[in-house]
Design an enzyme around this catalytic site. Structure first.
Site, short mmCIF file in Angstrom:
data_model
loop_
_atom_site.label_atom_id
_atom_site.label_comp_id
_atom_site.label_asym_id
_atom_site.label_seq_id
_atom_site.Cartn_x
_atom_site.Cartn_y
_atom_site.Cartn_z
CB THR A 39 -0.91 0.01 1.26
OG1 THR A 39 -1.63 -1.22 1.29
CG2 THR A 39 -1.88 1.16 1.24
N GLY A 60 0.76 8.59 10.36
CA GLY A 60 0.53 8.57 8.91
C GLY A 60 1.06 9.83 8.24
CB ILE A 80 0.06 13.91 11.32
CG1 ILE A 80 -1.38 13.47 11.12
CG2 ILE A 80 0.14 15.15 12.18
CD1 ILE A 80 -2.06 13.05 12.42
CE LYS A 116 1.26 4.17 14.24
NZ LYS A 116 -0.12 4.04 13.72
N1 HSE Z 1 -2.65 0.31 11.16
C1 HSE Z 1 -2.16 1.63 11.37
C2 HSE Z 1 -3.33 2.50 11.79
C3 HSE Z 1 -1.55 2.15 10.10
O1 HSE Z 1 -4.47 2.07 11.65
O2 HSE Z 1 -3.11 3.60 12.29
C4 HSE Z 1 -0.79 3.42 10.26
O3 HSE Z 1 0.29 3.27 11.14
#
Ligand code: HSE
Length: 402
Positions: A11, A129, A131, A200
C-alpha cells in the site's frame, strides 16, 4: 539526478512510487534535482505493469549500486527490514522508513549508526501517517521541555470507534471496512489490542525525553472490550471513547500508557473522527500544540515518506540528528497515575459500599442500558482504583477519563 529504491510494493510503497511520478516537478523544485525510482524490491512479480522494469528480488543489487542515494523501506516488520537498514546505512545511503516496529525497537541504534556514517535514518511516516509530528518534535519544539504527549495514534481503532458511535456499526463490520480501505495492519490484533499505538507513543516519548522507552514497558489496553453500552454511557456523559496513547513527564519521572479513555466533548481530541489521528503536545514554554491529519492510508503515509526523502536528499552526507539515545528509560509505575474512572456495576451492588469505597460518586444513566449501577469517581490513583474495584464482584467494566 537522485536515484531512490523502494523496498516493498504494498500500500505505502506503491504510494511512494505514485507520488514520485505524479509530483516529479514539485520534487525537482524542492530538491533541485530530478528524483527517480531506480529499483523496487518485492518478492512478488508484477507482469505487464509499469514497474516491471524496476523490479528486483535481491537487496544486494540495490545496496551495491553506488548510484542509489536513498533507500525507502515500507515493508514493515523487524526482519529483513533491520538488516536492510543496517546494510544501507553502512553503505552510506540514507534510509527512510514508515516501519514503526523497526523504529520502536531499533530507532536509537539506527540513528547512532546513521550518525557514525554521516547519513540519515528518517521515519516521519512511522507515527501519525501523513501528519508531520516527528519533525516538529525534533526541529521546532526544541526550545521546550516536553511535559506531555497525548494522542489518537491508530487510525483503524479510531475508525472503528467512530463507526460504532456515529453509525451504530458492529465492531466486526467496522474492522472489516478498515481492512478493505488499507488502514489496518496485516495482523489487525496490532491495531485493536493497542500494540501499534504502544509502539507509536514509545517512539514519540523517546524523541521527547531523548532516551529509549521500550514499547514493551508501556501499559497497554486495546478496544476489544468496548461495547455499544459503553458508547451509550459516553454519550450520556458528553464524551467520546478514544484509544489514547499518553506520555507524561512529571517531577517524579515519566509515565506512558495506551488505553481507551472517555474524552469530554470540550477537549479537541474528542472531535477527531474516522481514520484521522491527532497528537496533542504540551511544552513548558510553548504551552499546548496539536497536530491533526490522516493517520493511515496509501497517499497520506507515502506523503510523509516523500517528505523524508526530500530531507534526505537535501542532507546527503550530513547527519540531521535527534536527541534520542540508546540509554534505556525506566518508566514510572502507573500505580501513582491519577485520573477519574467511569465504573459499571451490576445493579445488585450495595450502593452504601460504593460510597464507602469511592466517596461521593456521580451516577450516570442512559435509557439504552438497564440493570446496572454506573458512576464516575473523583480523581484517584490507579493503584487505589484497582484495589477498590477488585473488592466488588458486581464489577462489569471500567473506563478511565482522559
Ligand atoms: N494500522 C495503522 C493504523 C496504520 O491504523 O493507524 C498506520 O500506522
Amino acid at each position: 539526478m537522485i536515484n531512490i529504491a523502494v523496498l516493498g510494493y504494498g500500500t505505502i510503497g506503491s504510494g511512494v512510487v505514485e507520488i514520485v511520478d505524479r509530483n516529479q516537478t514539485i520534487l525537482q523544485k524542492k530538491t533541485r534535482q530530478s528524483v527517480e525510482v531506480k529499483y523496487i524490491l518485492d518478492i512478488r512479480e508484477f507482469p505487464g505493469t509499469s514497474i516491471e522494469s524496476k523490479l528486483v528480488h535481491d537487496f544486494q543489487t540495490i545496496v551495491n549500486d553506488p548510484d542509489v542515494q536513498v533507500i525507502v523501506e515500507t515493508m514493515g516488520g523487524l526482519e529483513p527490514a533491520y538488516t536492510y537498514a543496517k546494510e544501507s546505512l553502512l553503505a552510506g545511503k540514507a534510509y527512510v522508513t514508515s516501519n514503526k516496529e523497526l523504529v520502536a525497537k531499533y530507532g536509537a541504534k539506527l540513528l547512532a549508526l546513521a550518525k557514525s556514517q554521516n547519513t540519515n535514518f528518517l521515519f516521519e511516516a512511522s507515527v501519525g501517517g501523513g501528519i508531520p509530528v516527528i519533525h516538529p518534535l525534533n526541529r521546532c519544539l526544541t526550545g521546550d521541555e516536553i511535559l506531555e504527549i497525548s494522542g489518537i495514534l491508530n487510525g483503524t481503532t479510531n475508525y472503528i470507534l467512530t463507526q460504532m458511535t456515529e453509525e451504530g456499526w458492529s465492531f466486526e463490520d467496522a474492522l472489516k471496512d478498515a481492512q478493505e480501505k488499507g488502514y489496518a495492519e496485516f495482523h489487525p490484533e496490532a491495531d485493536i489490542e493497542g500494540h501499534d499505538a504502544r509502539r507509536k507513543i514509545a517512539i514519540l516519548g523517546s524523541l521527547a525525553v531523548g532516551r529509549q522507552i521500550d514499547f514493551e514497558d508501556v501499559y497497554t489496553e486495546g478496544i476489544t472490550k468496548i461495547t455499544a453500552a459503553d458508547i451509550s454511557y459516553a454519550e450520556a456523559m458528553d464524551c467520546k471513547i478514544k484509544l489514547l496513547g499518553t506520555y507524561k513527564n512529571t517531577k517524579e519521572g515519566q509515565y506512558a500508557m495506551v488505553a481507551p479513555k472517555l474524552v469530554p466533548l470540550t477537549q479537541p481530541l474528542s472531535g477527531v473522527s474516522g481514520v484521522f489521528n491527532s497528537i496533542f503536545v504540551k511544552g513548558d514554554m510553548v504551552g499546548d500544540v496539536m497536530f491533526y491529519g490522516p493517520g493511515a492510508g496509501k497517499l497520506p503515509t507515502a506523503s510523509a515518506v516523500i517528505g523524508d526523502v526530500v530531507d534526505a536528499i537535501k542532507h546527503l552526507d550530513r547527519y540531521i540528528g535527534t536527541i534520542w539515545e540508546e540509554d534505556k528509560l525506566v518508566l514510572q509505575s502507573l500505580d501513582s497515575f491519577e485520573q477519574k474512572v467511569f465504573v459499571r456495576m451490576k445493579d445488585s451492588v450495595d450502593k452504601s459500599k460504593v460510597k464507602e469505597a469511592f466517596g461521593d460518586v456521580e451516577e450516570i444513566t442512559t435509557q439504552k442500558v438497564t440493570g446496572e449501577y454506573a458512576f464516575l469517581t473523583g480523581v484517584m490513583k490507579e493503584k487505589e482504583m484497582s484495589a477498590k474495584l477488585s473488592a466488588f464482584p458486581e464489577l462489569i467494566s471500567f473506563i478511565r477519563m482522559a
